[in-house]
Structure formats: structure tokens, C-alpha cells
Design an enzyme around this catalytic site. Structure first.
Site, PDB file in Angstrom:
ATOM      1  N   LYS A  23      43.490  45.033  43.226  1.00  0.00           N
ATOM      2  CA  LYS A  23      42.674  44.163  42.384  1.00  0.00           C
ATOM      3  C   LYS A  23      42.355  42.858  43.106  1.00  0.00           C
ATOM      4  O   LYS A  23      43.153  42.361  43.917  1.00  0.00           O
ATOM      5  CB  LYS A  23      43.444  43.887  41.088  1.00  0.00           C
ATOM      6  CG  LYS A  23      42.684  43.167  40.007  1.00  0.00           C
ATOM      7  CD  LYS A  23      43.565  43.057  38.757  1.00  0.00           C
ATOM      8  CE  LYS A  23      42.875  42.333  37.630  1.00  0.00           C
ATOM      9  NZ  LYS A  23      43.737  42.273  36.418  1.00  0.00           N
TER      10      LYS A  23
ATOM     11  N   SER B  29      41.319  43.592  32.554  1.00  0.00           N
ATOM     12  CA  SER B  29      40.558  43.004  33.629  1.00  0.00           C
ATOM     13  C   SER B  29      40.625  43.791  34.946  1.00  0.00           C
ATOM     14  O   SER B  29      39.936  43.432  35.910  1.00  0.00           O
ATOM     15  CB  SER B  29      41.049  41.572  33.884  1.00  0.00           C
ATOM     16  OG  SER B  29      42.423  41.567  34.244  1.00  0.00           O
ATOM     17  N   SER B  30      41.436  44.863  34.976  1.00  0.00           N
ATOM     18  CA  SER B  30      41.518  45.690  36.189  1.00  0.00           C
ATOM     19  C   SER B  30      40.459  46.788  36.146  1.00  0.00           C
ATOM     20  O   SER B  30      40.708  47.945  36.493  1.00  0.00           O
ATOM     21  CB  SER B  30      42.921  46.299  36.322  1.00  0.00           C
ATOM     22  OG  SER B  30      43.922  45.316  36.247  1.00  0.00           O
TER      23      SER B  30
ATOM     24  N   ILE C 235      48.345  41.083  31.525  1.00  0.00           N
ATOM     25  CA  ILE C 235      48.958  40.046  30.694  1.00  0.00           C
ATOM     26  C   ILE C 235      48.541  40.194  29.229  1.00  0.00           C
ATOM     27  O   ILE C 235      48.886  39.373  28.394  1.00  0.00           O
ATOM     28  CB  ILE C 235      48.629  38.643  31.213  1.00  0.00           C
ATOM     29  CG1 ILE C 235      49.602  37.605  30.646  1.00  0.00           C
ATOM     30  CG2 ILE C 235      47.177  38.267  30.913  1.00  0.00           C
ATOM     31  CD1 ILE C 235      49.503  36.235  31.270  1.00  0.00           C
ATOM     32  N   GLY C 236      47.795  41.261  28.921  1.00  0.00           N
ATOM     33  CA  GLY C 236      47.397  41.522  27.548  1.00  0.00           C
ATOM     34  C   GLY C 236      46.874  42.938  27.379  1.00  0.00           C
ATOM     35  O   GLY C 236      46.410  43.320  26.317  1.00  0.00           O
ATOM     36  N   GLY C 237      46.955  43.712  28.471  1.00  0.00           N
ATOM     37  CA  GLY C 237      46.453  45.078  28.454  1.00  0.00           C
ATOM     38  C   GLY C 237      45.587  45.416  29.641  1.00  0.00           C
ATOM     39  O   GLY C 237      44.929  46.459  29.672  1.00  0.00           O
ATOM     40  N   SER C 238      45.583  44.577  30.669  1.00  0.00           N
ATOM     41  CA  SER C 238      44.603  44.690  31.757  1.00  0.00           C
ATOM     42  C   SER C 238      44.830  45.850  32.711  1.00  0.00           C
ATOM     43  O   SER C 238      43.960  46.155  33.522  1.00  0.00           O
ATOM     44  CB  SER C 238      44.561  43.380  32.559  1.00  0.00           C
ATOM     45  OG  SER C 238      44.038  42.351  31.766  1.00  0.00           O
TER      46      SER C 238
END
Length: 641
Positions: free
Chosen positions: A150, A225-226, A246-249
């Protein structure tokens, strides 16, 4: 007109207003010119970055063509078809060469990025690493395996942009610990993948490198975000990739793209050298983890990375090697399950996936026990949002202020910009309207159709998270009576001068710890080994992720808890699911439930996943559970065929 106004304002002073008017006009013009020049500088940086990316891709293409000419007999289709475990075995035994594998995946990655725009940059040093791997005396478990990483996983001499123009001059001075360990294990990082601007979004678009689309349906998002990783791996351009979460990325792109992904316990894998837009967030735990096409690939990856090199390079990582016995165990499990967290009701296909998986696990001899996460609204509103946006979003706003905001992020950035007083006035004015929607009595969610209206005073219920999220420049508190502190500064209205922001932050940290203990107690009361639960999906239509922040409560919970959690695809969206979706009303039947329905429409054939969770530091058990789910789901699919 201006001259008349000046005469009224300065009646007793004999001043020729014309020079003053000229001065004001020149000042305004100067401000506009400076703003234009700033925008032009940013545009130039963006153009240079795109040109650099394109140059790297051409360099990558040239290297591939040269290798193909020198080695015309390479069976690219065979190499690309191999799962990671088989590929690694053939590289170890020498039946495949690292060169053939690397250039085959480089070629495929080029093909994929032309289609979905997933690559942020080529890593030309991969050819040097290829030679270094050849010289290694001992072959690591990932010997010769090309891997993708990433955007912000530090690689020496390369950018970590996080999608920001202002970070385009920030070259990494050394490799992150993750990259160092990968290299020592024989892996060859060869590309960096695209991310959404700021990383605080589960789409994958930024103003520099553009929108990445889902390879399974170009009208859909790959998640974030990934998201660059998800798109590349799903289309076959990488056999193993690394994201952060950090939240589901990691889990959301895996869900949207039909992959397996693991968010480990925070710091089970080193975060040293992985830079984000905001560092120092402790209440919500981030992690770096692997993404691949099957669970065995994730297990091999974790086994290779949890080694002496990792523990030596980063002594803060617990020196606990991968436990192969736990992963390969066949002892029946006691599994808790739920199909909704009670916060945001996911589409029918996601709940179907949980129930079908539950039935398969029961038939396989496991014990399934209903489980309800305690106080999910409290976890989301009071812990996740207040932890992630402890400064009310001011740090992010500062970053966006010096950047060109990606269109997909404009709604939430505009939230930060609204003055607090205006938000409160609008909230009071809209209260009767929202009451008519039964939002207040049953919970407040996204801020007034995400038109960036902020908090309702003391609005109760589980859907206050977006209200927290957009409470821009004042504080992260829903209740205005407690919204006094932000950014370490004292605010008027404090009951005592000693009630500093530091004290409130410490209190919030203590609340997170207490909630984790409460959750573990509920888990242990039922004597659970693992938990089966939903994950957001199927893939959203482009443009919708930025409008439905609260919908990711299913993944956010386990960042607050700091539990390992993984995603496994188990089925696909059917025509029956699509028909049932037409009658979906969610928990409240409000505009945000309707928006979720719109976001997932038109998804027939797209993957549907479930989430598998274990207690902290039990990644091996989490993976073992994921493997069990994967095996049963694949067997069921074969029977249907």
C-alpha cells in the site's frame, strides 16, 4: 458606491477615498493571485507526480518486454494460476525461477492497472532485490515471491503520499520494518498501490492519481483505504499484498473484491515506518496485514513475518512466532454469531451469508451460539469516533486546507469547515424535521443527508456517530454541554479549570479499556472460541462510500476492541437478493437506509463475505476459523455446480 460607504464610515477625516478603494481592490486582487498561484503550484506537482508514475510504468513495461524476448517459453498462465503456497514451494525447489515469477506478475500488474488504475508507482529497485534474493544463503519462506504494498508502507526512496499533494515531496529515508522483513524472507516488493486521499475513506480515489475501480464491476468501488491492493489482487496482478486497517481498510476491500484479508491485533506486525496523515491515535488501534486470494496464503505470510528478524528490528512487537499447531487443529469450535450489530442493518445478502455459514459450520460439527455485541452504539459513538476524531477533525481539516480535495471527499471535508455556531443553529432548526423521521427517538445518523449539518443537542440513540464525526472545529462531543475542549486547548464553559483536554483524553482511553473488558466478559460468559459476523458489502457504487460513513460499524468495532478479524468470501449476490433488496428498509426506514439500498443495487454476481473474529493475539485461531469457513463455502459451491 464604495466611495459613499467610506465617506459615511469616515465623516470627520479628510481622506481621499479613491486611494483607499484602490488599495482594497489591489489587496483583493493580490489574494486572488496568490490563491491562483498556490493552486497552480499544486497542479504542477500533481502533473509531475503523474508523469513520474507513467514513466515508472513505461520502465516496468520495458523491463517486461526485454525479459519476454530473452525468455520466450515462460508459461505465464501457469504461474498466475498458482496459489501462493504452491508458488512458494516451486520457487523453493527451483522448478520456477524468481525472474520468471517477478516479470510475469509485473506484466499482469501492468495489464490490471491499465484497466482499473490501481498502481501508484512501480518499484524499480525490485530488480536489485531480485539479484539480492539470488545471493541469499538461506531461502526465506517467501523466497522469490513478488508482493505489492500500500502507498504509505514506507519504501526507501519512494513517496508515502496518503493521497495528498503536499506529501509529494516526502521521500522515505529508509524501508519500513515490514519491508525489511519481507526482503529478508526473500520477498520482492514490486509495486505501490493507490489509496483514497487521507486514508479516512473506504473508496479509493485521490486528486493526484485518480479513481481506482472494482475489477469485477467498473461501476463499483474496490473499497478502501487499501483499495488499490484489493483491485490488483482480485484481478490477478499480485499474489500477496499488504494493507493497513484502522476502521476496516483491509477487510472492506477484501469484502468488495472477493478476497481474504486479515487485520491482526495491533502491533502483531510492526507498524514502524508506516506513516499516516495523523499519528498518535491510541483509542482506535490500527494494524498492517496481508490480503490474498485464499486463507492459506495469509497463514504462510504471517508464519514468515513472525520471525526473529521482525522481533529484532522492532522490539515492541511481541516475540511470539506463528503457532502452526493452532492453525492446523481440527478440534470443533464454539462459535458465537450475529447477523447485525444493531447499529446499521446491512443488506439482505450479507445476513444470508452469515446464516448459511452458520448452518454449514453446525453441519461440520461446530457449536453455534447467538451472541450480541454489548452496547454497539456506545462503542461507535463514544469510543470510535471520539478516539479517531479527538480533535474534532481539525488536524484533517488543516491537511485538506493546503490541498486539492478529491470530489469523493468533499461532503465530509465540508462538514469540518462549517462553524460550530452555524451547525448548532441548523441542528435546532432541523430538529422538528428529523423528529418527523423518527430519527431522534430512534437514533441520529448521517448529518442531514450528509449535507453537513452537525449535532442535534443531546440526541440519543445508536445513530449519533455521523453527528460525532462531523462536529468539525469544536470537539468530538455530541452533547454541546460537554463540547468544551479540542486540540489540547481550554474552552469557555469548563466546569473546572482542571478539566483539561488531557484529562478528558485519559478518561476516554480508560473507557476504551473498560469496554474491551466488558466485551471479553460477555464473550467468555458464553465460552466462545471465535465469533462469526457480517462485514459491509457487497461493493458500493462509485461515489457512495463517502456518503455512508456509519455503515462500516461492522468493522470499526474490532479496531476499538483491538481484536484480530478476517474476511472470507462465501457466496455471491443472487437475483433473489436483488429482489429482496427492493424491500429493504434497514432499522429505521430513513434516508440513510435508502441510501444504503441505492449504494449496493446492481450487484448480482458480486462476492459476499463474512467476518471471522478471535480474541487479541490469537491470529492463528482466527485464521484457522477463516480456513474452516473457506473450506466449507468452497465445498458448498462445488456441490451446487
Amino acid at each position: 458606491m464604495i466611495q459613499a460607504m467610506l465617506r459615511q464610515l469616515l465623516p470627520e477625516v479628510e481622506v481621499d477615498p479613491r486611494p483607499v478603494s484602490a488599495l482594497l481592490g489591489c489587496s483583493a486582487a493580490a489574494i486572488l493571485v496568490l490563491k491562483w498561484m498556490g493552486q497552480r503550484r499544486m497542479q504542477k506537482k500533481m502533473e509531475e507526480a503523474r508523469a513520474g508514475r507513467d514513466l515508472g510504468l513505461r520502465q516496468m513495461e520495458k523491463a517486461v518486454q526485454q525479459f519476454k524476448q530473452q525468455n520466450p517459453g515462460i508459461q505465464a498462465g501457469h504461474i498466475l494460476s498458482l496459489p501462493l503456497v504452491e508458488l512458494a514451494e516451486k520457487l523453493q525447489e527451483g522448478s520456477l525461477s524468481p525472474e520468471s515469477v517477478l516479470y510475469t506478475y509485473m506484466d499482469k500488474a501492468l495489464e490490471v492497472t491499465w484497466e482499473v488504475n490501481c498502481l501508484r508507482h512501480f518499484i524499480p529497485e525490485c530488480e536489485e532485490q531480485l539479484q539480492a534474493v539470488r545471493r541469499q544463503k538461506e531461502r526465506g519462506l517467501l523466497y522469490g515471491v513478488p508482493v505489492s504494498i500500500k502507498d504509505h508502507i514506507g519504501y526507501k526512496g519512494h513517496l508515502s503520499t496518503c493521497g495528498f499533494v503536499q506529501f509529494l515531496s516526502r521521500l522515505e529515508q529508509e524501508d519500513s520494518v515490514m519491508v525489511k522483513v519481507l526482503k529478508r524472507q526473500g520477498a520482492i516488493p514490486f509495486v505501490l498501490t493507490n489509496v483514497p486521499q487521507s486514508l479516512f475513506n473506504y473508496d479509493c480515489s485521490n486528486s493526484i492519481f485518480g479513481q481506482t475501480v472494482n475489477p469485477l464491476n467498473h461501476k463499483k468501488s474496490p473499497g478502501g483505504s487499501s483499495g488499490g491492493e484489493g483491485a490488483l489482487i482480485a484481478r490477478g496482478g499480485s499474489v500477496l499484498g499488504f494493507g493497513t486497517d484502522i476502521g476496516g481498510s483491509i477487510r472492506l476491500p477484501s469484502s468488495f473484491c472477493g478476497l481474504c484479508g486479515l487485520k491482526p491485533t495491533g502491533n502483531r506486525l510492526s507498524l514502524s515506518g508506516i506513516s499516516g496523515p495523523i499519528d498518535g491515535i491510541l483509542s482506535v488501534t490500527g494494524a498492517v496485514g496481508p490480503m490474498a486470494r485464499d486463507v492459506d496464503s495469509l497463514a504462510l505470510c504471517m508464519r514468515s513475518l513472525l520471525c526473529d528478524d521482525m522481533f529484532h528490528l522492532d522490539p515492541t512487537v511481541p516475540p511470539v512466532p506463528f503457532n502452526k499447531e493452532v492453525y492446523s487443529s481440527s478440534v470443533p469450535l464454539r462459535i458465537g454469531y450475529y447477523d447485525t450489530d444493531g447499529y446499521f442493518l446491512l443488506p439482505p445478502c450479507m445476513r444470508r451469508a452469515v446464516h448459511e455459514t452458520k448452518e454449514m459450520l453446525q453441519e461440520a460439527g461446530h457449536t453455534l451460539v447467538p451472541f450480541a455485541p454489548p452496547r454497539p452504539d456506545y462503542a461507535m459513538n463514544e469510543l470510535f469516533v471520539k478516539g479517531l476524531f479527538a480533535d474534532g477533525g481539525s488536524t484533517l481539516l488543516g491537511l485538506f486546507a493546503g490541498d486539492i480535495v478529491d470530489p469523493g471527499l468533499e461532503p465530509q471535508v465540508n462538514c469540518y469547515r462549517i462553524p460550530t455556531l452555524v451547525k448548532k443553529m441548523l441542528a435546532l432548526a432541523l430538529r422538528p424535521l428529523l423528529e418527523s423521521w423518527h430519527v431522534i427517538s430512534r437514533g441520529y445518523r448521517e448529518s442531514a443527508m450528509n449535507c453537513n449539518i452537525c449535532c442535534l443537542p443531546e440526541s440519543p440513540g445508536p445513530r449519533r456517530m455521523e453527528c460525532n464525526y462531523v462536529n468539525g472545529m469544536e470537539c468530538n462531543c455530541v452533547n454541546p454541554h460537554s463540547a468544551h475542549v479540542t486540540c489540547g486547548k481550554w474552552r469557555p464553559g469548563l466546569t473546572k479549570f482542571t478539566d483539561t483536554s488531557e484529562k478528558l483524553l485519559w478518561k476516554q482511553h480508560a473507557q476504551v479499556t473498560a469496554y474491551r473488558m466488558e466485551f471479553i466478559a460477555a464473550w467468555r460468559k458464553l465460552k466462545l472460541d471465535v465469533v462469526l459476523c457480517p462485514v459491509l458489502g457487497p461493493a458500493f457504487t462509485l461515489g457512495y462510500p463517502g456518503k455512508l460513513f456509519a455503515a462500516v460499524s461492522s468493522t470499526m468495532l474490532y479496531n476499538v476492541l483491538n481484536f484480530p478479524a478476517g474476511v472470507v468470501p462465501v457466496t455471491t449476490v443472487t437475483e433473489a437478493d436483488e429482489d429482496e433488496l427492493k424491500h429493504y428498509t434497514g432499522h429505521y426506514g430513513d434516508p440513510w437506509d435508502r441510501r444504503l439500498r441505492q449504494a449496493v443495487e446492481g450487484a448480482v454476481g458480486l462476492p459476499v463475505a463474512v467476518q471471522c473474529v478471535a480474541l487479541p493475539w490469537q491470529e492463528e485461531l482466527c485464521l484457522r476459523f477463516m480456513k474452516e469457513v473457506e473450506t466449507l463455502a468452497r465445498a458448498r459451491k462445488r456441490r451446487k455446480v
